[in-house]
Write an enzyme that holds these catalytic residues in place. Structure first.
Site, mmCIF file in Angstrom:
data_model
loop_
_atom_site.group_PDB
_atom_site.id
_atom_site.type_symbol
_atom_site.label_atom_id
_atom_site.label_comp_id
_atom_site.label_asym_id
_atom_site.label_seq_id
_atom_site.Cartn_x
_atom_site.Cartn_y
_atom_site.Cartn_z
ATOM 1 C CG ASP A 4 -2.189 0.920 1.334
ATOM 2 O OD1 ASP A 4 -2.352 1.395 -0.014
ATOM 3 O OD2 ASP A 4 -2.766 1.034 1.974
ATOM 4 C CG ASN A 28 1.802 1.313 -5.062
ATOM 5 O OD1 ASN A 28 2.976 1.434 -4.497
ATOM 6 N ND2 ASN A 28 1.506 0.545 -5.780
ATOM 7 N NE ARG A 71 -1.217 6.668 1.124
ATOM 8 C CZ ARG A 71 -1.411 5.659 2.386
ATOM 9 N NH1 ARG A 71 -1.076 6.073 3.679
ATOM 10 N NH2 ARG A 71 -1.975 4.533 2.003
ATOM 11 C CG HIS A 95 -0.314 2.285 -9.194
ATOM 12 N ND1 HIS A 95 -0.694 1.613 -8.000
ATOM 13 C CD2 HIS A 95 -1.486 2.887 -9.722
ATOM 14 C CE1 HIS A 95 -1.846 2.126 -7.591
ATOM 15 N NE2 HIS A 95 -2.320 3.201 -8.679
ATOM 16 C CB SER A 120 -9.028 -5.067 -2.929
ATOM 17 O OG SER A 120 -9.704 -3.845 -3.239
ATOM 18 C CD GLU A 138 -13.696 -4.759 -1.291
ATOM 19 O OE1 GLU A 138 -12.577 -5.077 -1.047
ATOM 20 O OE2 GLU A 138 -14.630 -5.745 -1.253
ATOM 21 C CD1 TRP A 180 -13.121 -4.576 -8.919
ATOM 22 C CD2 TRP A 180 -12.500 -3.905 -11.059
ATOM 23 N NE1 TRP A 180 -12.652 -5.673 -9.671
ATOM 24 C CE2 TRP A 180 -12.172 -5.396 -10.850
ATOM 25 C CE3 TRP A 180 -12.235 -3.410 -12.036
ATOM 26 C CZ2 TRP A 180 -11.472 -6.127 -11.897
ATOM 27 C CZ3 TRP A 180 -11.372 -3.953 -13.145
ATOM 28 C CH2 TRP A 180 -11.032 -5.371 -12.953
ATOM 29 C CG LEU A 213 8.787 -17.488 -3.746
ATOM 30 C CD1 LEU A 213 8.639 -17.435 -2.376
ATOM 31 C CD2 LEU A 213 9.427 -16.095 -4.350
ATOM 32 N NE ARG A 240 -7.904 0.887 5.644
ATOM 33 C CZ ARG A 240 -7.414 2.181 5.715
ATOM 34 N NH1 ARG A 240 -7.501 2.914 6.979
ATOM 35 N NH2 ARG A 240 -7.237 3.111 4.539
HETATM 36 C C1 IPE Z 1 -5.560 -2.580 -0.240
HETATM 37 O O1 IPE Z 1 -5.175 -1.266 -0.293
HETATM 38 C C2 IPE Z 1 -5.554 -3.297 -1.401
HETATM 39 C C3 IPE Z 1 -4.346 -3.551 -1.829
HETATM 40 C C4 IPE Z 1 -3.185 -3.258 -1.487
HETATM 41 C C5 IPE Z 1 -4.213 -4.029 -3.244
HETATM 42 P P1 IPE Z 1 -6.311 -0.065 -0.276
HETATM 43 O O2 IPE Z 1 -5.432 1.088 -0.687
HETATM 44 O O3 IPE Z 1 -7.302 -0.352 -1.632
HETATM 45 O O4 IPE Z 1 -7.124 -0.122 1.016
HETATM 46 P P2 IPE Z 1 -8.192 1.073 1.793
HETATM 47 O O5 IPE Z 1 -9.134 1.576 0.735
HETATM 48 O O6 IPE Z 1 -6.855 1.907 2.233
HETATM 49 O O7 IPE Z 1 -8.552 0.212 3.057
HETATM 50 C C1 IPE Z 2 -1.511 0.172 -3.483
HETATM 51 O O1 IPE Z 2 -1.315 1.538 -3.279
HETATM 52 C C2 IPE Z 2 -1.845 -0.450 -4.698
HETATM 53 C C3 IPE Z 2 -3.057 -0.798 -4.892
HETATM 54 C C4 IPE Z 2 -4.273 -0.664 -3.872
HETATM 55 C C5 IPE Z 2 -3.428 -1.083 -6.259
HETATM 56 P P1 IPE Z 2 -2.345 2.701 -3.376
HETATM 57 O O2 IPE Z 2 -2.946 2.940 -4.768
HETATM 58 O O3 IPE Z 2 -3.653 2.048 -2.460
HETATM 59 O O4 IPE Z 2 -1.700 3.901 -2.525
HETATM 60 P P2 IPE Z 2 -2.597 4.950 -1.596
HETATM 61 O O5 IPE Z 2 -2.824 4.288 -0.591
HETATM 62 O O6 IPE Z 2 -3.572 5.790 -2.454
HETATM 63 O O7 IPE Z 2 -1.295 5.871 -1.271
HETATM 64 MG MG MG Z 3 -3.996 2.437 -0.601
#
Ligand code: IPE
Ligand code: IPE
Ligand code: MG
Length: 259
Positions: A38, A40, A42, A55, A83, A85, A87, A149, A212
């Site tokens: 998580d 990317n 930010r 990403h 995830s 979600e 989408w 692996l 979380r």
């Molecule tokens: C969780 O991250 C999903 C992935 C890292 C693929 P999110 O960025 O979607 O989670 P929330 O929305 O902050 O809970």
């Molecule tokens: C995780 O990084 C990658 C995916 C959920 C696909 P985010 O894209 O959720 O990055 P933040 O949380 O917005 O920084």
């Molecule tokens: Mg995120």
């Protein structure tokens, strides 16, 4: 294409990295490490770049992390990439993310094959674009006989949907007589999940400071050790993974019992 700069510095780094790896391997390493990658977006925002730049950078970290996991003798590395979600995100971001498996595997698949890595995927395949699925299925096929692996991508994965689908399947199998209700226990139920051939994670890492699970492996993480870091995924490096593992090695897992 990458890593062309400062070969001497890289060489020095790799020898110290080797020493660090050997040190960590003196104690048991977790067999299954799962990572919620998580931060990317930010990471990109901090640099005034579009989210997709984060990403792309994150994809390079997947490569580094896979290499190190393989060297450490970790048996399974599960990476939460998208995830059910996700989408909800802007169309262009989703489209970009769905192109990453092709790009990643296009350059990295030969190395994965060479390194004896077995690629797997868990998640709902039906909604994935054809080009995304094709790249992944090719990687799964080309690495299916590898014994090193297991690199398990959680792509279009959601744990509640997974559990609900397992429940529905159990009901069907009971109705049709394939299974008797009294045969259902935790082990049998686990075999209905997307992780049917994969042991539960020993260590869960989440980057970016969020504390979380975001619908990730809710059943499988029941006794997993958690490790959270403020580091954003594109900044995650070998030292961070080694730090997480060292921390894991100092934990006392009791599984409800006494030590
Ligand atoms: C969780 O991250 C999903 C992935 C890292 C693929 P999110 O960025 O979607 O989670 P929330 O929305 O902050 O809970
Ligand atoms: C995780 O990084 C990658 C995916 C959920 C696909 P985010 O894209 O959720 O990055 P933040 O949380 O917005 O920084
Ligand atoms: Mg995120």
């Amino acid at each position: 294409m990458f890593n062309k700069i400062r070969p001497w510095k890289n060489q020095k780094n790799s020898s110290t990295l080797r020493e660090k790896i050997e040190k960590v391997k003196k104690l048991p390493v977790p067999e299954h490490v799962a990572i919620i990658m998580d931060g990317n977006g930010r990471w990109a925002k901090k640099r005034a770049l579009p989210r997709i730049a984060g990403h792309h950078e994150g994809m390079k970290v997947v490569r580094k992390t896979t290499r190190l996991a393989s060297k450490l003798g970790i048996k399974t590395l599960t990476l939460y990439a998208f995830s059910t979600e996700n989408w909800k995100r802007p169309k262009n971001e989703v489209e970009y993310i769905m192109k990453l498996p092709e790009e990643f595997l296009g350059t990295f698949l030969p190395e994965l094959i060479e390194e004896n890595v077995q690629v797997k995927m868990m998640g709902y395949k039906d909604q994935l674009p054809v080009h995304t699925l094709r790249a992944i299925e090719r990687a799964i096929e080309d690495t299916k006989n590898n014994t090193g692996l297991v690199l398990n991508f959680a792509l279009n994965y959601g744990s509640r949907a997974e559990i609900l689908d397992a429940v529905k399947q159990v009901i069907n199998d009971c109705k049709s007589g394939i299974m008797k209700e009294n045969e259902l226990d935790e082990k049998v139920f686990s075999s209905y999940l997307m992780t049917s051939n994969i042991a539960d994670p020993d260590l869960l890492i989440r980057t970016s400071g969020e504390i979380r699970l975001s619908n990730f492996m809710l059943w499988q993480l029941a006794y997993t050790e958690f490790w959270f870091t403020e580091v954003l995924w594109p900044d995650f490096n070998e030292d961070h993974l080694l730090e997480a593992i060292k921390d894991f090695q100092n934990r006392q897992r009791r599984f409800g019992g006494v030590k």
